[in-house]
Design a protein around this motif. Structure first.
Motif, PDB file in Angstrom:
ATOM      1  N   GLY A  71       0.814  -1.213   0.000  1.00  0.00           N
ATOM      2  CA  GLY A  71       0.000   0.000   0.000  1.00  0.00           C
ATOM      3  C   GLY A  71       0.845   1.259   0.000  1.00  0.00           C
ATOM      4  N   TYR A  72       1.912   1.282   0.794  1.00  0.00           N
ATOM      5  CA  TYR A  72       2.783   2.451   0.831  1.00  0.00           C
ATOM      6  C   TYR A  72       3.513   2.651  -0.491  1.00  0.00           C
ATOM      7  CZ  TYR A  72       2.048   2.843   5.856  1.00  0.00           C
ATOM      8  OH  TYR A  72       1.482   3.013   7.086  1.00  0.00           O
ATOM      9  N   LYS A  73       3.894   1.564  -1.141  1.00  0.00           N
ATOM     10  CA  LYS A  73       4.554   1.686  -2.450  1.00  0.00           C
ATOM     11  C   LYS A  73       3.620   2.343  -3.468  1.00  0.00           C
ATOM     12  CE  LYS A  73       7.553  -2.355  -1.811  1.00  0.00           C
ATOM     13  NZ  LYS A  73       7.880  -3.736  -2.281  1.00  0.00           N
ATOM     14  N   LEU A  74       2.347   1.948  -3.450  1.00  0.00           N
ATOM     15  CA  LEU A  74       1.388   2.530  -4.380  1.00  0.00           C
ATOM     16  C   LEU A  74       1.113   3.997  -4.070  1.00  0.00           C
ATOM     17  CD1 LEU A  74      -1.182  -0.405  -4.647  1.00  0.00           C
ATOM     18  CD2 LEU A  74       0.392   0.355  -6.422  1.00  0.00           C
ATOM     19  N   VAL A  75       0.994   4.314  -2.775  1.00  0.00           N
ATOM     20  CA  VAL A  75       0.671   5.685  -2.381  1.00  0.00           C
ATOM     21  C   VAL A  75       1.844   6.617  -2.650  1.00  0.00           C
ATOM     22  CG1 VAL A  75       0.160   7.177  -0.414  1.00  0.00           C
ATOM     23  CG2 VAL A  75      -1.074   5.021  -0.707  1.00  0.00           C
ATOM     24  N   ILE A  76       3.050   6.217  -2.210  1.00  0.00           N
ATOM     25  CA  ILE A  76       4.215   7.077  -2.374  1.00  0.00           C
ATOM     26  C   ILE A  76       4.588   7.226  -3.847  1.00  0.00           C
ATOM     27  CG2 ILE A  76       6.670   7.315  -1.815  1.00  0.00           C
ATOM     28  CD1 ILE A  76       6.102   5.960   0.832  1.00  0.00           C
ATOM     29  N   GLY A  77       4.325   6.197  -4.638  1.00  0.00           N
ATOM     30  CA  GLY A  77       4.628   6.275  -6.060  1.00  0.00           C
ATOM     31  C   GLY A  77       3.583   6.990  -6.884  1.00  0.00           C
ATOM     32  N   ASN A  78       2.518   7.461  -6.246  1.00  0.00           N
ATOM     33  CA  ASN A  78       1.451   8.150  -6.975  1.00  0.00           C
ATOM     34  C   ASN A  78       1.784   9.630  -7.113  1.00  0.00           C
ATOM     35  OD1 ASN A  78      -1.444   9.719  -6.383  1.00  0.00           O
ATOM     36  ND2 ASN A  78      -1.482   8.190  -8.007  1.00  0.00           N
ATOM     37  N   MET A  79       1.680  10.171  -8.317  1.00  0.00           N
ATOM     38  CA  MET A  79       2.045  11.560  -8.577  1.00  0.00           C
ATOM     39  C   MET A  79       1.100  12.544  -7.899  1.00  0.00           C
ATOM     40  SD  MET A  79       4.848  11.623 -10.084  1.00  0.00           S
ATOM     41  CE  MET A  79       4.836  13.391 -10.330  1.00  0.00           C
ATOM     42  N   ALA A  80      -0.183  12.195  -7.793  1.00  0.00           N
ATOM     43  CA  ALA A  80      -1.134  13.105  -7.150  1.00  0.00           C
ATOM     44  C   ALA A  80      -0.768  13.316  -5.688  1.00  0.00           C
ATOM     45  CB  ALA A  80      -2.549  12.555  -7.281  1.00  0.00           C
ATOM     46  N   VAL A  81      -0.371  12.243  -5.004  1.00  0.00           N
ATOM     47  CA  VAL A  81       0.025  12.359  -3.600  1.00  0.00           C
ATOM     48  C   VAL A  81       1.314  13.151  -3.464  1.00  0.00           C
ATOM     49  CG1 VAL A  81       0.701  11.065  -1.545  1.00  0.00           C
ATOM     50  CG2 VAL A  81      -1.158  10.233  -2.980  1.00  0.00           C
ATOM     51  N   LEU A  82       2.281  12.889  -4.342  1.00  0.00           N
ATOM     52  CA  LEU A  82       3.551  13.606  -4.278  1.00  0.00           C
ATOM     53  C   LEU A  82       3.359  15.099  -4.555  1.00  0.00           C
ATOM     54  CD1 LEU A  82       5.957  11.085  -6.073  1.00  0.00           C
ATOM     55  CD2 LEU A  82       5.618  11.444  -3.624  1.00  0.00           C
ATOM     56  N   LYS A  83       2.531  15.429  -5.545  1.00  0.00           N
ATOM     57  CA  LYS A  83       2.248  16.834  -5.817  1.00  0.00           C
ATOM     58  C   LYS A  83       1.514  17.481  -4.641  1.00  0.00           C
ATOM     59  CE  LYS A  83       2.072  16.657 -10.877  1.00  0.00           C
ATOM     60  NZ  LYS A  83       1.204  16.820 -12.072  1.00  0.00           N
ATOM     61  N   GLY A  84       0.588  16.724  -4.029  1.00  0.00           N
ATOM     62  CA  GLY A  84      -0.111  17.244  -2.864  1.00  0.00           C
ATOM     63  C   GLY A  84       0.840  17.533  -1.719  1.00  0.00           C
ATOM     64  N   TYR A  85       1.804  16.633  -1.509  1.00  0.00           N
ATOM     65  CA  TYR A  85       2.819  16.855  -0.485  1.00  0.00           C
ATOM     66  C   TYR A  85       3.611  18.123  -0.774  1.00  0.00           C
ATOM     67  CZ  TYR A  85       3.430  13.336   3.156  1.00  0.00           C
ATOM     68  OH  TYR A  85       3.310  12.595   4.297  1.00  0.00           O
ATOM     69  N   LEU A  86       4.072  18.268  -2.017  1.00  0.00           N
ATOM     70  CA  LEU A  86       4.862  19.433  -2.392  1.00  0.00           C
ATOM     71  C   LEU A  86       4.064  20.717  -2.202  1.00  0.00           C
ATOM     72  CD1 LEU A  86       7.382  20.713  -3.638  1.00  0.00           C
ATOM     73  CD2 LEU A  86       6.396  20.273  -5.898  1.00  0.00           C
ATOM     74  N   ASN A  87       2.825  20.721  -2.655  1.00  0.00           N
ATOM     75  CA  ASN A  87       1.987  21.915  -2.503  1.00  0.00           C
ATOM     76  C   ASN A  87       1.744  22.248  -1.039  1.00  0.00           C
ATOM     77  OD1 ASN A  87       1.686  22.251  -5.301  1.00  0.00           O
ATOM     78  ND2 ASN A  87      -0.043  20.837  -5.363  1.00  0.00           N
ATOM     79  N   THR A  88       1.487  21.227  -0.240  1.00  0.00           N
ATOM     80  CA  THR A  88       1.241  21.468   1.183  1.00  0.00           C
ATOM     81  C   THR A  88       2.469  22.053   1.862  1.00  0.00           C
ATOM     82  OG1 THR A  88      -0.405  19.701   1.331  1.00  0.00           O
ATOM     83  CG2 THR A  88       0.655  20.368   3.368  1.00  0.00           C
ATOM     84  N   CYS A 110      -3.093   3.603   4.249  1.00  0.00           N
ATOM     85  CA  CYS A 110      -1.742   4.097   3.967  1.00  0.00           C
ATOM     86  C   CYS A 110      -1.761   5.598   3.687  1.00  0.00           C
ATOM     87  CB  CYS A 110      -1.135   3.339   2.789  1.00  0.00           C
ATOM     88  SG  CYS A 110      -0.922   1.574   3.078  1.00  0.00           S
ATOM     89  N   VAL A 111      -2.754   6.064   2.953  1.00  0.00           N
ATOM     90  CA  VAL A 111      -2.874   7.496   2.671  1.00  0.00           C
ATOM     91  C   VAL A 111      -3.076   8.277   3.958  1.00  0.00           C
ATOM     92  CG1 VAL A 111      -4.395   9.222   1.639  1.00  0.00           C
ATOM     93  CG2 VAL A 111      -3.672   7.263   0.296  1.00  0.00           C
ATOM     94  N   THR A 112      -3.870   7.740   4.875  1.00  0.00           N
ATOM     95  CA  THR A 112      -4.103   8.410   6.159  1.00  0.00           C
ATOM     96  C   THR A 112      -2.812   8.537   6.958  1.00  0.00           C
ATOM     97  OG1 THR A 112      -6.343   7.495   6.198  1.00  0.00           O
ATOM     98  CG2 THR A 112      -5.465   8.349   8.267  1.00  0.00           C
ATOM     99  N   VAL A 113      -2.014   7.469   6.985  1.00  0.00           N
ATOM    100  CA  VAL A 113      -0.744   7.513   7.715  1.00  0.00           C
ATOM    101  C   VAL A 113       0.215   8.502   7.065  1.00  0.00           C
ATOM    102  CG1 VAL A 113       1.279   6.165   8.387  1.00  0.00           C
ATOM    103  CG2 VAL A 113      -0.995   5.161   8.566  1.00  0.00           C
ATOM    104  N   VAL A 114       0.318   8.451   5.752  1.00  0.00           N
ATOM    105  CA  VAL A 114       1.233   9.346   5.037  1.00  0.00           C
ATOM    106  C   VAL A 114       0.845  10.804   5.236  1.00  0.00           C
ATOM    107  CG1 VAL A 114       1.952  10.055   2.721  1.00  0.00           C
ATOM    108  CG2 VAL A 114       1.928   7.644   3.317  1.00  0.00           C
TER     109      VAL A 114
END
Length: 308
Positions: A75-92, A277-281
């Motif tokens: 689950g973490y591999k899928l979440v961390i490898g997702n561009m939407a999540v990474l962009k959300g992290y960067l924007n936040t 996994c998204v909640t933890v991240v």
């Protein structure tokens, strides 16, 4: 001699633990231990579920106190490898750093300004700021103003409105007013100007309060998603992490995370795992940062409770 002996005996009686005090301490400790467990248990449940086997997790209800089945990081591999999540992290992080620096600087400057007794507009500005704490124009007028100045679907729609908080301004102003005037008078005798007095003399004395303002600004911006949903409807690449998480969790949209070609059931299993996994991240960074700021909260309480 007799009076001293009586006081000593009284002191000994006060320090002696009675049965009622022992019972109170036991109940007090038991209550707070139970309260702590109730606070930690949901976090523990989400973390353990995020490491669980997705098929076993899908068929389990209730609390998860340990990883179900074989522990996995899929689950973490899928979440961390997702561009939407990474962009959300960067924007936040961009929004959080901005509000932590620019927001705190403007809040401190405003608080310093209205705390000066020799500033003729200090009282009118204080009343105006207090008025904004009780009354607001509302969402629709705010949206119309932001649209009129062309900030819709831009970062500035989140970075400019609400950069300062009236309550934090009044808190900084109150902290500065509580300091003895001798600090400022001594600095003036040495030839220090207002900027030097603020930066080098007064602000170091209220650094605990400044840390509280920074922490509240960071937490508020980190958890913010509603303004982005209003002001960035067609700029998904600028969405903060919390809005991305909301789309994944509440609207049950895991299409951007899962790119598997397996059967529908397998996709459902992995989607359920990715929610944990998204909640933890999304919550782990702010949970890790809070203990480092805790000592400033304690220092702020001590500074407010100890009088010269």
């Amino acid at each position: 001699m007799g009076k001293h002996f009586f006081i000593k005996q009284q002191s000994g009686m006060v320090e002696k633990n009675s049965i009622s005090r022992i019972v109170f301490c036991i109940l007090n400790y038991a209550f707070f231990i139970l309260f702590s467990i109730l606070c930690v248990l949901p976090i523990w449940h989400v973390v353990m579920a995020s490491f669980s086997d997705p098929r076993v997790l899908m068929g389990t209800s209730g609390l998860v106190l340990k990883p179900l089945g074989e522990a996995t990081l899929e689950g973490y591999k899928l979440v961390i490898g997702n561009m939407a999540v990474l962009k959300g992290y960067l924007n936040t992080f961009i929004y959080v750093i901005w509000v932590a620096l620019a927001g705190t600087a403007l809040t401190t400057l405003a608080g310093f300004l209205i705390s000066r007794a020799d500033f003729m507009l200090a009282k009118p500005l204080s009343l105006f700021i207090l008025f904004t704490m009780m009354f607001s124009g509302g969402l629709i007028p705010s949206y119309m103003v932001i649209r009129q100045i062309g900030m819709i679907n831009t970062r500035w729609a989140l970075m400019i409105p609400g950069i300062t908080n009236a309550f934090y301004i009044m808190m900084i102003s109150g902290s500065l007013k509580s300091l003895p005037s001798s600090y400022e008078e001594s600095a003036k005798l040495d030839g220090a100007g207002p900027v030097t007095i603020m930066v080098r003399i007064l602000l170091p004395l209220i650094k605990a309060n400044l840390a509280v303002v920074v922490m509240f600004n960071v937490i508020g911006m980190w958890n913010s998603w509603y303004p982005a949903s209003i002001y960035l409807p067609r700029a998904r690449e600028l969405w903060p992490l919390q809005l991305v998480m909301r789309e994944m969790l509440i609207e049950n949209d895991m299409k951007s995370v899962i790119t598997s070609s397996d059967t529908k059931n397998a996709v459902d299993f992995v989607a359920n795992l990715c929610k944990y996994c998204v909640t933890v991240v999304g919550t782990l960074p702010i949970l890790c940062a809070y203990p480092f700021a805790q000592r400033y909260f304690v220092a702020g309480v001590q500074m407010g409770g100890v009088k010269g």
